[in-house]
Design an enzyme around this catalytic site. Structure first.
Site, PDB file in Angstrom:
ATOM      1  N   ASP A  10      -4.828  -5.604  13.138  1.00  0.00           N
ATOM      2  CA  ASP A  10      -4.415  -5.524  11.731  1.00  0.00           C
ATOM      3  C   ASP A  10      -4.577  -6.913  11.125  1.00  0.00           C
ATOM      4  OD1 ASP A  10      -3.161  -4.589   9.333  1.00  0.00           O
ATOM      5  OD2 ASP A  10      -1.255  -5.408  10.003  1.00  0.00           O
ATOM      6  N   SER A  11      -4.366  -6.988   9.829  1.00  0.00           N
ATOM      7  CA  SER A  11      -4.413  -8.291   9.164  1.00  0.00           C
ATOM      8  C   SER A  11      -3.131  -9.082   9.407  1.00  0.00           C
ATOM      9  CB  SER A  11      -4.606  -8.072   7.665  1.00  0.00           C
ATOM     10  OG  SER A  11      -3.629  -7.169   7.204  1.00  0.00           O
ATOM     11  N   TYR A  42      -5.740  -8.646   3.492  1.00  0.00           N
ATOM     12  CA  TYR A  42      -7.092  -8.109   3.371  1.00  0.00           C
ATOM     13  C   TYR A  42      -7.179  -7.212   2.117  1.00  0.00           C
ATOM     14  CZ  TYR A  42      -8.438  -9.202   8.280  1.00  0.00           C
ATOM     15  OH  TYR A  42      -8.770  -9.811   9.471  1.00  0.00           O
ATOM     16  N   CYS A  73      -4.798  -0.772  10.299  1.00  0.00           N
ATOM     17  CA  CYS A  73      -4.835  -1.340   8.951  1.00  0.00           C
ATOM     18  C   CYS A  73      -5.583  -0.345   8.072  1.00  0.00           C
ATOM     19  CB  CYS A  73      -5.570  -2.678   8.985  1.00  0.00           C
ATOM     20  SG  CYS A  73      -5.831  -3.408   7.366  1.00  0.00           S
ATOM     21  N   ASN A  74      -4.929   0.080   7.021  1.00  0.00           N
ATOM     22  CA  ASN A  74      -5.553   1.065   6.137  1.00  0.00           C
ATOM     23  C   ASN A  74      -6.733   0.488   5.377  1.00  0.00           C
ATOM     24  OD1 ASN A  74      -3.577   3.665   5.734  1.00  0.00           O
ATOM     25  ND2 ASN A  74      -2.510   1.863   6.453  1.00  0.00           N
ATOM     26  N   GLU A 152       6.221  -8.777   5.074  1.00  0.00           N
ATOM     27  CA  GLU A 152       5.977  -9.939   5.953  1.00  0.00           C
ATOM     28  C   GLU A 152       7.198 -10.860   5.957  1.00  0.00           C
ATOM     29  OE1 GLU A 152       2.960 -11.353   7.599  1.00  0.00           O
ATOM     30  OE2 GLU A 152       2.244  -9.295   7.589  1.00  0.00           O
ATOM     31  N   CYS A 184      -0.414   2.070   3.978  1.00  0.00           N
ATOM     32  CA  CYS A 184      -0.580   0.664   4.333  1.00  0.00           C
ATOM     33  C   CYS A 184       0.371   0.443   5.498  1.00  0.00           C
ATOM     34  CB  CYS A 184      -0.194  -0.219   3.154  1.00  0.00           C
ATOM     35  SG  CYS A 184      -0.059  -1.966   3.593  1.00  0.00           S
ATOM     36  N   THR A 185      -0.130  -0.203   6.528  1.00  0.00           N
ATOM     37  CA  THR A 185       0.686  -0.287   7.742  1.00  0.00           C
ATOM     38  C   THR A 185       1.947  -1.138   7.567  1.00  0.00           C
ATOM     39  OG1 THR A 185      -0.938  -1.925   8.464  1.00  0.00           O
ATOM     40  CG2 THR A 185      -1.056   0.249   9.461  1.00  0.00           C
ATOM     41  N   HIS A 186       1.988  -1.920   6.505  1.00  0.00           N
ATOM     42  CA  HIS A 186       3.202  -2.709   6.261  1.00  0.00           C
ATOM     43  C   HIS A 186       4.335  -1.866   5.663  1.00  0.00           C
ATOM     44  CE1 HIS A 186       0.624  -6.134   6.928  1.00  0.00           C
ATOM     45  NE2 HIS A 186       1.637  -6.965   6.763  1.00  0.00           N
TER      46      HIS A 186
HETATM   47  N1  DGL Z   1      -2.514  -3.965   6.848  1.00  0.00           N
HETATM   48  C1  DGL Z   1      -2.988  -3.793   5.505  1.00  0.00           C
HETATM   49  C2  DGL Z   1      -3.189  -2.309   5.247  1.00  0.00           C
HETATM   50  O1  DGL Z   1      -2.712  -1.463   5.988  1.00  0.00           O
HETATM   51  C3  DGL Z   1      -2.038  -4.377   4.506  1.00  0.00           C
HETATM   52  C4  DGL Z   1      -1.968  -5.867   4.520  1.00  0.00           C
HETATM   53  C5  DGL Z   1      -3.174  -6.546   3.916  1.00  0.00           C
HETATM   54  O2  DGL Z   1      -3.426  -6.426   2.706  1.00  0.00           O
HETATM   55  O3  DGL Z   1      -3.880  -7.170   4.671  1.00  0.00           O
HETATM   56  O4  DGL Z   1      -3.842  -1.953   4.307  1.00  0.00           O
END
Ligand code: DGL
Length: 287
Positions: A10-11, A42, A73-74, A152, A184-186
């Site tokens: 993931d990011s 990302y 990560c989506n 975060e 979004c995984t967050h």
């Molecule tokens: N992990 C990213 C997602 O699931 C979100 C965080 C980012 O923007 O990098 O889209």
């Protein structure tokens, strides 16, 4: 090969929602996790930048002989999964399709909301995937870029998060959705606040949990379940691990062992990824 680890990336810290879901179903599997914390987010970047970063992330994990890659990560799943599949020969699972399939199967009124990063919303990946399951479903998407830094930061029950969530979620509530994809995984880190605002009649869907079930299916098909636990999970980040550790431990509810900072971006361009793996440098050990 079945005792090889699973690579999850993931990011940042958000992909731990996928890590946790996979771990719950498959406690015997060894997982190697990469969070590209130096380059998060990302979700506000162009598709070509996300692809370049994603290829570097994947190349890093491939070095560990992973038996599959899970894109936690989506944003990456929306814009880069096809090019990753072309570049790497291991099976690669993303979060969009499993989440979309589940959303299409559980909505009662055919009105589904999707909250995600700007890049994911702009790609229309969820809308396309949900409509591929059930064309008559109406999909309403909303980008929530501020959710990522709030997650975060570990502000999962902070009043500022609540205000931001009210603002973002109002248009979806007005559309009378009955299912909301946390695209979004967050966002599962902020799940309680999101649920409180949309109300208990809206079903929240964590795409990370959906992909975990597909990981099990894939290992089953390939008869590739680990025979026994082969060492502890390893966690890598591309920036100092201090912040990652704090949020991760808050979220996972346990101490994070084996956290290491690495430099992965000396590898450049998709064509060079495999050739330049030797350039990976471990910056510092931050156990
Ligand atoms: N992990 C990213 C997602 O699931 C979100 C965080 C980012 O923007 O990098 O889209």
């Amino acid at each position: 090969m079945k005792d090889w680890p699973i690579g999850i990336f993931d990011s940042g810290v958000g992909g731990l929602t996928v890590y946790r879901a996979v771990k719950k179903l498959l406690p015997n599997e060894k997982i190697i996790y990469l969070g590209d914390t130096a380059r998060i987010p990302y979700g506000t970047r162009s598709p070509s930048t996300v692809k370049r970063y994603a290829h570097q992330d994947a190349a890093f994990l491939i070095k560990y002989s992973v038996k599959m890659l899970v894109i936690a990560c989506n944003t990456i799943s929306s814009v880069a999964i096809e090019s990753l599949k072309l570049a790497f020969s291991v099976p690669i699972l993303g979060v969009i399709e499993p989440g979309a399939k589940r959303a299409a199967s559980i909505t009662r009124n055919g009105r589904v909301g999707v909250i995600a990063t700007e890049a994911t919303v702009e790609s229309d990946a969820y809308k396309i995937a949900i409509k591929a399951c059930q064309p008559e479903i109406d999909v309403f998407s909303q980008a929530c870029p501020l959710f990522v830094p709030l997650a975060e930061e570990g502000w999962s029950s902070h009043h500022v998060t609540k205000l931001v969530a009210q603002e973002y979620l109002k248009p979806l509530i007005d559309q009378k959705i009955d299912t909301l994809v946390l695209g979004c995984t967050h966002y599962p880190i902020l799940r309680n606040i999101i649920q409180e605002i949309v109300g208990k009649n809206v079903t929240l869907l964590d795409s990370g949990e959906c992909v975990a079930a597909e990981v099990v299916d894939l290992l089953q098909q390939q008869k590739a379940f680990a025979s026994s636990k082969n060492g502890d999970d390893l966690f890598y980040v591309t920036d100092s691990g201090k912040r990652f550790r704090r949020t991760a431990e808050l979220f996972l509810g346990e101490e994070l062992k084996n956290l290491t900072a690495v430099d992965i971006w000396q590898t450049d361009t998709t064509a060079n990824v495999l050739g330049s793996l030797d350039m990976l440098t471990e910056l510092s050990d931050i156990h």
